[in-house]
Write an enzyme that holds these catalytic residues in place. Sequence first.
Site, mmCIF file in Angstrom:
data_model
loop_
_atom_site.group_PDB
_atom_site.id
_atom_site.type_symbol
_atom_site.label_atom_id
_atom_site.label_comp_id
_atom_site.label_asym_id
_atom_site.label_seq_id
_atom_site.Cartn_x
_atom_site.Cartn_y
_atom_site.Cartn_z
ATOM 1 N N GLY A 98 -27.350 -69.453 89.719
ATOM 2 C CA GLY A 98 -28.716 -69.307 90.255
ATOM 3 C C GLY A 98 -29.943 -68.374 88.847
ATOM 4 O O GLY A 98 -28.837 -68.111 88.242
ATOM 5 N N ARG A 101 -32.556 -64.485 85.948
ATOM 6 C CA ARG A 101 -33.073 -63.671 85.869
ATOM 7 C C ARG A 101 -34.233 -64.018 85.357
ATOM 8 O O ARG A 101 -35.273 -63.371 84.607
ATOM 9 C CB ARG A 101 -32.393 -63.212 84.287
ATOM 10 C CG ARG A 101 -32.098 -63.940 83.500
ATOM 11 C CD ARG A 101 -31.815 -63.153 82.094
ATOM 12 N NE ARG A 101 -31.556 -64.535 81.350
ATOM 13 C CZ ARG A 101 -30.611 -64.118 80.253
ATOM 14 N NH1 ARG A 101 -30.732 -63.435 79.574
ATOM 15 N NH2 ARG A 101 -30.079 -65.167 79.740
ATOM 16 N N GLY A 129 -31.211 -59.373 84.532
ATOM 17 C CA GLY A 129 -32.264 -59.324 84.964
ATOM 18 C C GLY A 129 -32.910 -59.157 83.475
ATOM 19 O O GLY A 129 -33.681 -60.235 83.745
ATOM 20 N N ARG A 179 -41.654 -69.664 80.101
ATOM 21 C CA ARG A 179 -41.119 -70.846 80.633
ATOM 22 C C ARG A 179 -41.903 -72.151 81.185
ATOM 23 O O ARG A 179 -42.267 -71.561 81.812
ATOM 24 C CB ARG A 179 -39.717 -71.052 80.802
ATOM 25 C CG ARG A 179 -38.846 -70.415 80.001
ATOM 26 C CD ARG A 179 -37.525 -70.941 80.116
ATOM 27 N NE ARG A 179 -36.710 -70.665 80.862
ATOM 28 C CZ ARG A 179 -35.615 -71.041 81.409
ATOM 29 N NH1 ARG A 179 -34.775 -71.292 80.545
ATOM 30 N NH2 ARG A 179 -34.732 -70.955 82.579
ATOM 31 N N ARG A 186 -31.925 -78.689 87.686
ATOM 32 C CA ARG A 186 -30.868 -78.767 86.562
ATOM 33 C C ARG A 186 -29.366 -79.285 87.680
ATOM 34 O O ARG A 186 -29.711 -79.659 89.120
ATOM 35 C CB ARG A 186 -30.151 -77.763 86.334
ATOM 36 C CG ARG A 186 -30.962 -76.439 85.253
ATOM 37 C CD ARG A 186 -30.659 -75.194 86.054
ATOM 38 N NE ARG A 186 -32.110 -74.381 85.359
ATOM 39 C CZ ARG A 186 -31.952 -73.293 84.508
ATOM 40 N NH1 ARG A 186 -30.802 -74.185 83.594
ATOM 41 N NH2 ARG A 186 -33.185 -72.601 83.664
ATOM 42 N N ASP A 259 -25.345 -76.332 84.590
ATOM 43 C CA ASP A 259 -25.876 -74.916 84.896
ATOM 44 C C ASP A 259 -27.541 -74.998 83.600
ATOM 45 O O ASP A 259 -28.620 -75.013 84.131
ATOM 46 C CB ASP A 259 -26.087 -73.551 85.533
ATOM 47 C CG ASP A 259 -25.292 -73.112 84.284
ATOM 48 O OD1 ASP A 259 -24.154 -74.261 83.816
ATOM 49 O OD2 ASP A 259 -25.087 -72.721 84.046
ATOM 50 N N ASN A 260 -26.934 -75.818 82.202
ATOM 51 C CA ASN A 260 -28.023 -76.007 81.888
ATOM 52 C C ASN A 260 -28.211 -77.440 81.652
ATOM 53 O O ASN A 260 -29.065 -77.750 80.100
ATOM 54 C CB ASN A 260 -27.451 -75.185 79.936
ATOM 55 C CG ASN A 260 -27.573 -73.869 80.660
ATOM 56 O OD1 ASN A 260 -27.480 -72.742 81.062
ATOM 57 N ND2 ASN A 260 -26.334 -73.382 79.837
ATOM 58 N N ASP A 269 -32.699 -73.788 78.384
ATOM 59 C CA ASP A 269 -32.112 -72.705 78.538
ATOM 60 C C ASP A 269 -31.410 -72.570 77.122
ATOM 61 O O ASP A 269 -30.510 -72.680 76.777
ATOM 62 C CB ASP A 269 -30.801 -72.769 79.605
ATOM 63 C CG ASP A 269 -30.796 -71.951 80.396
ATOM 64 O OD1 ASP A 269 -32.229 -71.796 80.575
ATOM 65 O OD2 ASP A 269 -30.336 -72.276 81.356
HETATM 66 P P1 AMP Z 1 -27.231 -69.005 80.837
HETATM 67 O O1 AMP Z 1 -25.534 -68.986 80.205
HETATM 68 O O2 AMP Z 1 -27.826 -67.798 79.823
HETATM 69 O O3 AMP Z 1 -27.303 -70.187 81.336
HETATM 70 O O4 AMP Z 1 -26.897 -68.178 81.681
HETATM 71 C C1 AMP Z 1 -26.287 -68.335 82.608
HETATM 72 C C2 AMP Z 1 -26.204 -67.945 84.269
HETATM 73 O O5 AMP Z 1 -25.829 -66.087 83.861
HETATM 74 C C3 AMP Z 1 -27.365 -67.953 84.761
HETATM 75 O O6 AMP Z 1 -27.424 -68.117 86.518
HETATM 76 C C4 AMP Z 1 -28.591 -66.915 84.639
HETATM 77 O O7 AMP Z 1 -29.253 -66.197 85.440
HETATM 78 C C5 AMP Z 1 -26.952 -65.752 84.550
HETATM 79 N N1 AMP Z 1 -27.384 -64.617 83.400
HETATM 80 C C6 AMP Z 1 -27.565 -64.699 82.454
HETATM 81 N N2 AMP Z 1 -27.940 -63.535 81.591
HETATM 82 C C7 AMP Z 1 -28.463 -62.994 82.543
HETATM 83 C C8 AMP Z 1 -28.612 -61.684 83.124
HETATM 84 N N3 AMP Z 1 -28.821 -60.157 81.806
HETATM 85 N N4 AMP Z 1 -28.582 -60.982 83.777
HETATM 86 C C9 AMP Z 1 -28.856 -61.913 85.180
HETATM 87 N N5 AMP Z 1 -28.114 -63.045 85.143
HETATM 88 C C10 AMP Z 1 -28.150 -63.469 83.983
HETATM 89 MG MG MG Z 2 -28.390 -71.052 81.526
#
Ligand code: AMP
Ligand code: MG
Length: 494
Positions: A98, A101, A129, A179, A186, A259-260, A269
């Site tokens: 989900g 952030r 976040g 963005r 996704r 998810d990306n 992402d």
């Molecule tokens: P990502 O690897 O950036 O695609 O993130 C994978 C998941 O981790 C997604 O659900 C993001 O929203 C969550 N996420 C990544 N960094 C943070 C953060 N600093 N705070 C909260 N959620 C995060």
């Molecule tokens: Mg992501």
Amino acid sequence: MLPPSADTPALDTGLVWKHSFAALGEDFFVPLQPTPLPAPYWVGRSSEVAEQLGIGASALQSDDWLQALSGNRSLAGSKSLASVYSGHQFGQWAGQLGDGRAILLGEANGLELQLKGAGLTPFSRMGDGRAVLRSSIREFLCSEAMHALHVPTTRALCVTGSDAPVRRETLETSAVVTRVAPSFIRFGHFEHFSHHGQPEQLKTLADYVIDRFYPDCRQDTRFNGNPYAALLLNVTQRTAEMVALWQSVGFCHGVMNTDNMSILGLTIDYGPFQFLDAYDPGHVCNHSDNQGRYAFYKQPNVAYWNLFCLGQALLPLIEEQGLAITALETFKAIYPEALAHRMAAKLGFARPDAQTNALIETLLPLMAADKVDMCIFWRRLSHWAKACDLKDPQVRDLFLNREAIGAWLLQYSEQSGQETPGPDANLMLKTNPKFVLRNHLGEMAIQSAKSKDYSVLNNLMMVLQTPFDEHPEFDSLADFPPDWASRIEISCSS
Ligand code: AMP
Ligand code: MG
């Protein structure tokens, strides 16, 4: 400057908001407000995106907008929310993820606005976040660079920063990227409802995406009138074309988890991405990717694997597995065709044929063997192709194996004078950029921005937005990477 107080009225921007995603209902998201960002300041701004959104470049000079895009003041008519999705990460089912952030504000002029790094949501899991300045600058620059390279991508309106500390491996400062995209849905959104046994929500989501972005699926006769198989086919096609573009420009995404992956075939992402310096197909840009799952040369196969996850998720709607397989298998023809097209254009030919394919097949191993700088090679070849002078050493000197590249250049130069005209240098100069966002360039912009000097960032943004122009005053930004570039470590930490 003090943040607006709680009773500051919402900012009236004149934008006409729509909330088609929010209209899907609260099975799809949680409504919530961004968390205020203390004492924000502008870091980077794209007037091009501002114009496209219909807010005008002047918005990016105003303190009202600065506060609003940092999460300190609401925009009149927006309905902010965080959406729920799941996904496969590094080949494993990761369950619910989900927007941890990212907060969606709504859509205006057909584009959704999302604040990334705007504070905790119910999906933040262990995260805070927030997003750090360095990764926000990288996302901002790369979104706009990819767009200018004609690669489908989410866009970035701006980055705002704050001295508020955030902890990663060390203490850093926070930032928010605004963005912009027609949708941030996704593959993982579909996987979520499929894996959690919610077929009605799955259908609602698929119908929404079809009606809004792929309306032709309703008329597609190839799958016995099954619009969901047609959707899978369309997403397969867009994803294949996007990855072919990545391979042709040397873009390594770094975290191709499901998810990306955008349902619209947009690059989304930006995390530990990298543009290749030396042409090295095995390059792994993400220092957290120990297995090399997302190495550069593996990206097309990973995209195909991810599409299978999407196909699996859509199966309750498609119903017949055979139809899903038929849709997915088109990747095997679309991807190589799209890539051949891009590579032919890099060689200066409007269409691929047996000769252009053979030239590429001989060339890439030579480039890989000598670790030839990808961007510089293609740009030099574009200039060389104007005269195809075999005595001109500009291209040959990039290689150790002079004999092999000499033979290749001879073969290439002989393409002219046959039935087809020779390489079109003008096409090449519009296909092979002079400027790409190399890691060390991003790093230089980040280091200056840390001391609040944004001149490097702004100059870099300017050349990346017009990467096919010569900009002789910025030749140094088109040079070989310095030695320290290979020591930059980019990981998932952002
Ligand atoms: P990502 O690897 O950036 O695609 O993130 C994978 C998941 O981790 C997604 O659900 C993001 O929203 C969550 N996420 C990544 N960094 C943070 C953060 N600093 N705070 C909260 N959620 C995060
Ligand atoms: Mg992501």
